[in-house]
Design a protein around this motif. Structure first.
Motif, PDB file in Angstrom:
ATOM      1  N   GLY A  30       0.814  -1.205   0.000  1.00 30.38           N
ATOM      2  CA  GLY A  30       0.000   0.000   0.000  1.00 30.38           C
ATOM      3  C   GLY A  30       0.852   1.261   0.000  1.00 30.38           C
ATOM      4  O   GLY A  30       2.082   1.195  -0.129  1.00 30.38           O
ATOM      5  N   GLU A  31       0.219   2.383   0.167  1.00 30.05           N
ATOM      6  CA  GLU A  31       0.920   3.666   0.137  1.00 30.05           C
ATOM      7  C   GLU A  31       1.967   3.791   1.239  1.00 30.05           C
ATOM      8  O   GLU A  31       2.939   4.539   1.114  1.00 30.05           O
ATOM      9  N   LYS A  32       1.776   3.057   2.342  1.00 27.69           N
ATOM     10  CA  LYS A  32       2.733   3.111   3.441  1.00 27.69           C
ATOM     11  C   LYS A  32       3.742   1.982   3.388  1.00 27.69           C
ATOM     12  O   LYS A  32       4.591   1.852   4.269  1.00 27.69           O
ATOM     13  N   GLY A  33       3.665   1.148   2.372  1.00 26.58           N
ATOM     14  CA  GLY A  33       4.610   0.054   2.230  1.00 26.58           C
ATOM     15  C   GLY A  33       3.944  -1.309   2.323  1.00 26.58           C
ATOM     16  O   GLY A  33       2.733  -1.444   2.159  1.00 26.58           O
ATOM     17  N   PHE A  34       4.756  -2.326   2.610  1.00 32.69           N
ATOM     18  CA  PHE A  34       4.257  -3.688   2.715  1.00 32.69           C
ATOM     19  C   PHE A  34       3.507  -3.887   4.024  1.00 32.69           C
ATOM     20  O   PHE A  34       3.824  -3.285   5.040  1.00 32.69           O
ATOM     21  N   PHE A  35       2.522  -4.779   4.011  1.00 35.98           N
ATOM     22  CA  PHE A  35       1.916  -5.263   5.244  1.00 35.98           C
ATOM     23  C   PHE A  35       1.409  -6.680   5.023  1.00 35.98           C
ATOM     24  O   PHE A  35       1.060  -7.072   3.908  1.00 35.98           O
ATOM     25  N   THR A  36       1.417  -7.457   6.103  1.00 35.57           N
ATOM     26  CA  THR A  36       1.040  -8.869   6.046  1.00 35.57           C
ATOM     27  C   THR A  36       0.006  -9.145   7.133  1.00 35.57           C
ATOM     28  O   THR A  36       0.157  -8.680   8.265  1.00 35.57           O
ATOM     29  N   LEU A  91      -1.635 -11.081 -18.768  1.00 37.19           N
ATOM     30  CA  LEU A  91      -1.688 -11.822 -17.507  1.00 37.19           C
ATOM     31  C   LEU A  91      -0.289 -12.083 -16.962  1.00 37.19           C
ATOM     32  O   LEU A  91      -0.037 -11.938 -15.761  1.00 37.19           O
ATOM     33  N   LEU A  92       0.626 -12.449 -17.851  1.00 35.01           N
ATOM     34  CA  LEU A  92       1.994 -12.714 -17.419  1.00 35.01           C
ATOM     35  C   LEU A  92       2.689 -11.429 -17.001  1.00 35.01           C
ATOM     36  O   LEU A  92       3.515 -11.431 -16.078  1.00 35.01           O
ATOM     37  N   SER A  93       2.370 -10.335 -17.659  1.00 35.72           N
ATOM     38  CA  SER A  93       2.929  -9.044 -17.267  1.00 35.72           C
ATOM     39  C   SER A  93       2.485  -8.668 -15.860  1.00 35.72           C
ATOM     40  O   SER A  93       3.293  -8.227 -15.029  1.00 35.72           O
ATOM     41  N   ALA A  94       1.197  -8.843 -15.573  1.00 40.15           N
ATOM     42  CA  ALA A  94       0.685  -8.552 -14.229  1.00 40.15           C
ATOM     43  C   ALA A  94       1.349  -9.448 -13.195  1.00 40.15           C
ATOM     44  O   ALA A  94       1.717  -9.008 -12.099  1.00 40.15           O
ATOM     45  N   SER A  95       1.515 -10.731 -13.547  1.00 39.87           N
ATOM     46  CA  SER A  95       2.177 -11.669 -12.648  1.00 39.87           C
ATOM     47  C   SER A  95       3.612 -11.234 -12.372  1.00 39.87           C
ATOM     48  O   SER A  95       4.094 -11.312 -11.232  1.00 39.87           O
ATOM     49  N   MET A  96       4.308 -10.773 -13.404  1.00 40.60           N
ATOM     50  CA  MET A  96       5.688 -10.314 -13.238  1.00 40.60           C
ATOM     51  C   MET A  96       5.754  -9.108 -12.301  1.00 40.60           C
ATOM     52  O   MET A  96       6.661  -8.997 -11.466  1.00 40.60           O
ATOM     53  N   CYS A  97       4.786  -8.194 -12.416  1.00 41.28           N
ATOM     54  CA  CYS A  97       4.771  -7.015 -11.544  1.00 41.28           C
ATOM     55  C   CYS A  97       4.627  -7.414 -10.080  1.00 41.28           C
ATOM     56  O   CYS A  97       5.325  -6.891  -9.205  1.00 41.28           O
ATOM     57  N   LEU A  98       3.727  -8.363  -9.809  1.00 40.05           N
ATOM     58  CA  LEU A  98       3.565  -8.850  -8.438  1.00 40.05           C
ATOM     59  C   LEU A  98       4.834  -9.566  -7.965  1.00 40.05           C
ATOM     60  O   LEU A  98       5.282  -9.372  -6.828  1.00 40.05           O
ATOM     61  N   GLU A  99       5.396 -10.391  -8.849  1.00 44.38           N
ATOM     62  CA  GLU A  99       6.599 -11.136  -8.489  1.00 44.38           C
ATOM     63  C   GLU A  99       7.749 -10.196  -8.168  1.00 44.38           C
ATOM     64  O   GLU A  99       8.504 -10.408  -7.198  1.00 44.38           O
ATOM     65  N   LEU A 105      11.622  -5.744  -4.502  1.00 46.91           N
ATOM     66  CA  LEU A 105      11.413  -4.386  -4.014  1.00 46.91           C
ATOM     67  C   LEU A 105      11.827  -4.267  -2.546  1.00 46.91           C
ATOM     68  O   LEU A 105      11.240  -4.928  -1.689  1.00 46.91           O
ATOM     69  N   PRO A 106      12.818  -3.437  -2.226  1.00 46.20           N
ATOM     70  CA  PRO A 106      13.238  -3.264  -0.831  1.00 46.20           C
ATOM     71  C   PRO A 106      12.143  -2.594   0.004  1.00 46.20           C
ATOM     72  O   PRO A 106      11.349  -1.808  -0.515  1.00 46.20           O
ATOM     73  N   GLU A 107      12.125  -2.885   1.289  1.00 46.42           N
ATOM     74  CA  GLU A 107      11.130  -2.323   2.195  1.00 46.42           C
ATOM     75  C   GLU A 107      11.120  -0.797   2.135  1.00 46.42           C
ATOM     76  O   GLU A 107      10.060  -0.170   2.132  1.00 46.42           O
ATOM     77  N   GLU A 108      12.312  -0.198   2.096  1.00 47.54           N
ATOM     78  CA  GLU A 108      12.394   1.265   2.137  1.00 47.54           C
ATOM     79  C   GLU A 108      11.850   1.924   0.875  1.00 47.54           C
ATOM     80  O   GLU A 108      11.497   3.110   0.884  1.00 47.54           O
ATOM     81  N   ASP A 109      11.794   1.179  -0.218  1.00 55.36           N
ATOM     82  CA  ASP A 109      11.287   1.731  -1.481  1.00 55.36           C
ATOM     83  C   ASP A 109       9.829   1.361  -1.734  1.00 55.36           C
ATOM     84  O   ASP A 109       9.240   1.789  -2.727  1.00 55.36           O
TER      85      ASP A 109
END
Length: 244
Positions: A30-36, A91-99, A105-109
């Motif tokens: 999200g806008e504030k970063g990762f969350f689980t 579909l593969l492009s979207a999958s690549m973005c998630l992957e 993607l580093p936490e700070e970015d």
């Protein structure tokens, strides 16, 4: 009796890992970063939790915060479900973005990376050309994390004119005078223009720019190789249709 603390989060679901029979751990950005968070019933077909926690969902989530800081879903709402058009490539492009977000993607970015991801998924959902979107996505994410390439001048001498080559090892553009000294090969004008645009463009161009057809596939493959060389991570989403 203490009242459970509830916090509201919003973001794009990147993955859900099965837990027990129907539950899952949800990873989102999200806008504030990762969350689980832990979601009961997320894998139960037809359940409200399932709809709000599937991959490619942009959702809002009320999460219960435990004394240890872990998060559990209390209520979730689907705001949008990104549905890539243009067939398998989209579909593969979207999958690549998630992957990429999950693995590279580093936490700070992550807070800034969210906007790149959202722009790419919106573009794919609107039917824009998938390889062009993928190239811009990768270039923007690499630049964000400090792996951007120099596309304004020759990386060896600084010359801004007579640019004829591009080399990942050197870190960007090469002029005609410096090209022989580093053992690189000349590139065609279309490829140079694509690289220059991809590493400099605003996010709005994800929805309005389509690269020349003859340049898309080779440049996308090169960028996937560069991600592997720079980050030591091999993105596998495109392996079904690209040889890299």
């Amino acid at each position: 009796m203490a009242t459970a603390k509830i916090e509201e989060y919003s973001g794009i679901v990147l993955s859900r890992i099965p837990q027990k029979e129907h539950d899952a751990m949800i990873r989102a950005l999200g806008e504030k970063g990762f969350f689980t968070f832990y979601a009961r019933g997320a894998l139960k077909i037809g359940g409200a939790t399932s709809f709000a926690t599937q991959e490619l969902t942009l959702g809002k989530y009320n999460l219960v915060v435990s004394s240890s800081g872990s998060l559990t879903l209390r209520e979730g709402k689907m705001v949008d479900l990104f549905a890539p058009k243009s067939g398998l490539e989209a579909l593969l492009s979207a999958s690549m973005c998630l992957e990429y977000c999950l693995r590279c993607l580093p936490e700070e970015d992550a807070p800034r990376g969210y906007f790149v991801l959202r722009g790419a998924l919106e573009s794919l959902s609107e039917g824009h050309e998938p390889f062009s979107v993928s190239i811009m996505f990768l270039a923007q994410m690499l630049r964000l994390s400090g792996y951007g390439l120099e596309v304004d001048h020759c990386v060896v001498c600084g010359k801004r004119s007579d640019i004829v080559g591009f080399d990942f090892t050197q870190g960007g553009f090469l002029c005609a005078d410096c090209l022989p000294s580093v053992g690189a090969s000349p590139r065609n004008a279309d490829e140079l223009k694509v690289y220059r645009h991809a590493f400099r463009c605003p996010l709005e161009d994800l929805k309005r720019v389509e690269y020349p057809e003859n340049s898309r596939r080779p440049i996308l493959i090169e960028l996937l190789h560069f991600v592997h060389d720079a980050l030591n991570i091999r993105l596998r989403s495109f392996e079904a249709i690209l040889k890299y």
